[in-house]
Scaffold this motif. Structure first.
Motif, short mmCIF file in Angstrom:
data_model
loop_
_atom_site.label_atom_id
_atom_site.label_comp_id
_atom_site.label_asym_id
_atom_site.label_seq_id
_atom_site.Cartn_x
_atom_site.Cartn_y
_atom_site.Cartn_z
N ARG A 95 0.80 -1.12 -0.21
CA ARG A 95 0.17 -0.02 -0.09
C ARG A 95 0.79 1.12 0.08
N ILE A 96 1.88 1.31 0.83
CA ILE A 96 2.76 2.60 0.71
C ILE A 96 3.70 2.63 -0.48
N GLU A 97 3.98 1.48 -1.09
CA GLU A 97 4.60 1.43 -2.47
C GLU A 97 3.68 2.12 -3.43
N GLN A 98 2.33 1.74 -3.55
CA GLN A 98 1.43 2.14 -4.14
C GLN A 98 1.15 3.99 -4.37
N CYS A 99 1.23 4.14 -2.92
CA CYS A 99 1.04 5.80 -2.57
C CYS A 99 2.20 6.43 -3.21
N LYS A 100 3.36 5.50 -3.24
CA LYS A 100 4.64 6.40 -3.56
C LYS A 100 4.68 6.33 -5.19
N THR A 101 4.05 5.54 -5.55
CA THR A 101 4.23 5.52 -7.21
C THR A 101 3.62 6.82 -7.80
N PRO A 102 4.29 7.41 -8.64
CA PRO A 102 3.80 8.51 -9.43
C PRO A 102 2.57 8.27 -10.00
N ALA A 103 1.57 9.06 -9.88
CA ALA A 103 0.26 8.88 -10.02
C ALA A 103 -0.23 9.87 -11.29
N VAL A 104 -1.20 9.66 -12.03
CA VAL A 104 -1.63 10.28 -13.20
C VAL A 104 -3.00 10.47 -13.24
N GLY A 105 -3.34 11.68 -13.92
CA GLY A 105 -5.04 11.68 -13.98
C GLY A 105 -5.77 12.04 -12.72
N LYS A 106 -6.78 11.57 -12.77
CA LYS A 106 -7.77 11.81 -11.66
C LYS A 106 -7.12 11.32 -10.33
N ARG A 107 -6.22 10.24 -10.35
CA ARG A 107 -5.69 9.86 -8.93
C ARG A 107 -4.80 10.92 -8.44
N LYS A 108 -3.75 11.18 -9.38
CA LYS A 108 -3.00 12.46 -9.31
C LYS A 108 -3.76 13.60 -8.37
N ARG A 109 -4.95 14.12 -8.96
CA ARG A 109 -5.65 15.13 -8.45
C ARG A 109 -6.11 14.89 -7.07
N ASP A 110 -6.58 13.86 -7.07
CA ASP A 110 -7.27 13.30 -5.68
C ASP A 110 -6.18 13.03 -4.56
N GLU A 111 -4.86 12.79 -5.24
CA GLU A 111 -3.76 12.41 -4.11
C GLU A 111 -3.35 14.08 -3.57
#
Length: 240
Positions: A59-75
């Motif tokens: 879960r931590i790795e997923q949160c640290k992975t560069p996000a794109v699109g909607k997930r990036k805006r949510d984070e």
């Protein structure tokens, strides 16, 4: 003493001996069963703890992975703790269950095999409870049991098959171990040495297993991250 009295004494002594021997045997059997039950319980708890820690690490790795699109805006609107605690159905569908299972098997082995045997030997050598003995015991435990367990953890986690197609060759795993082990050992000392001092000095015995379990969860999450972090280094190199 009459012959009757002698025969009565012999009869009573033989009955007493016949009664005591089965009781001794039953006591030994009970002790062996109890010891095996303790090992089984330790193995189950260790397996669950290692598996849960690996899921948390993913879960931590997923949160640290560069996000794109909607997930990036949510984070961008939430903090790291909110991201970790958020219910994400996509995350549970993408959990690497093979990696999680290998961590659980490792936890069963260490908790029911290596840890009890090693700690029993260490306790036999350092029986005193004074401060000097406690310091010596903690240092030896970290430099022996800690190094062996951490090396085995990185080796098994690295060689275990993964659902994400991130299998590594033995040469890659050994190279990764050589790079990570010095830092892991230092961090092991930073975490466990102060805890051992505090636990044996201030924490009441009935509460100590719970506090140790919390510390072990933190440490195994750390070990999962460090045992698999070259996956993300490779991913970063591909992106670059």
């Amino acid at each position: 003493m009459s012959r009757v009295s002698i025969w009565l004494v012999l009869l009573l002594s033989s009955l007493t001996e016949a009664t005591i021997q089965p009781m001794v045997v039953l006591k030994q059997i009970r002790q062996q069963v109890q010891a095996r039950q303790d090992l089984i319980i330790n193995g189950v708890v260790g397996g669950v703890l290692f598996s849960a820690s690996d899921v948390l690490a993913q879960r931590i790795e997923q949160c640290k992975t560069p996000a794109v699109g909607k997930r990036k805006r949510d984070e961008e609107k939430t903090g790291i703790m909110q991201q970790l605690l958020a219910t994400d159905k996509d995350f549970y569908r993408t959990v690497d269950w093979k990696r999680c299972s290998s961590a659980g098997i490792l936890g069963c082995f260490l908790s029911s095999g290596l840890y009890p045997a090693a700690y029993e030997k260490i306790d036999l050598i350092w029986k005193n409870k004074d401060l000097v003995s406690l310091i010596q015991k903690s240092i030896v435990e970290i430099l022996s049991v800690g190094v062996v367990a951490n090396s085995l953890s990185m080796l098994v986690r690295g060689l275990a098959p993964a659902s994400a197609g991130s299998d590594h060759s033995p040469a890659q795993v050994l190279t990764h171990m050589k790079e990570e082990l010095p830092k892991v050992t230092l961090d092991d000392f930073k975490l466990w040495f102060p805890y051992n001092m505090a636990a044996f000095t201030f924490v009441p015995t009935p509460i100590r297993p719970l506090t140790t379990m919390v510390m072990e969860t933190i440490w195994q999450t750390y070990m999962s991250l460090h045992s698999n972090n070259y996956e993300h280094q490779t991913h970063g190199q591909k992106l670059a």
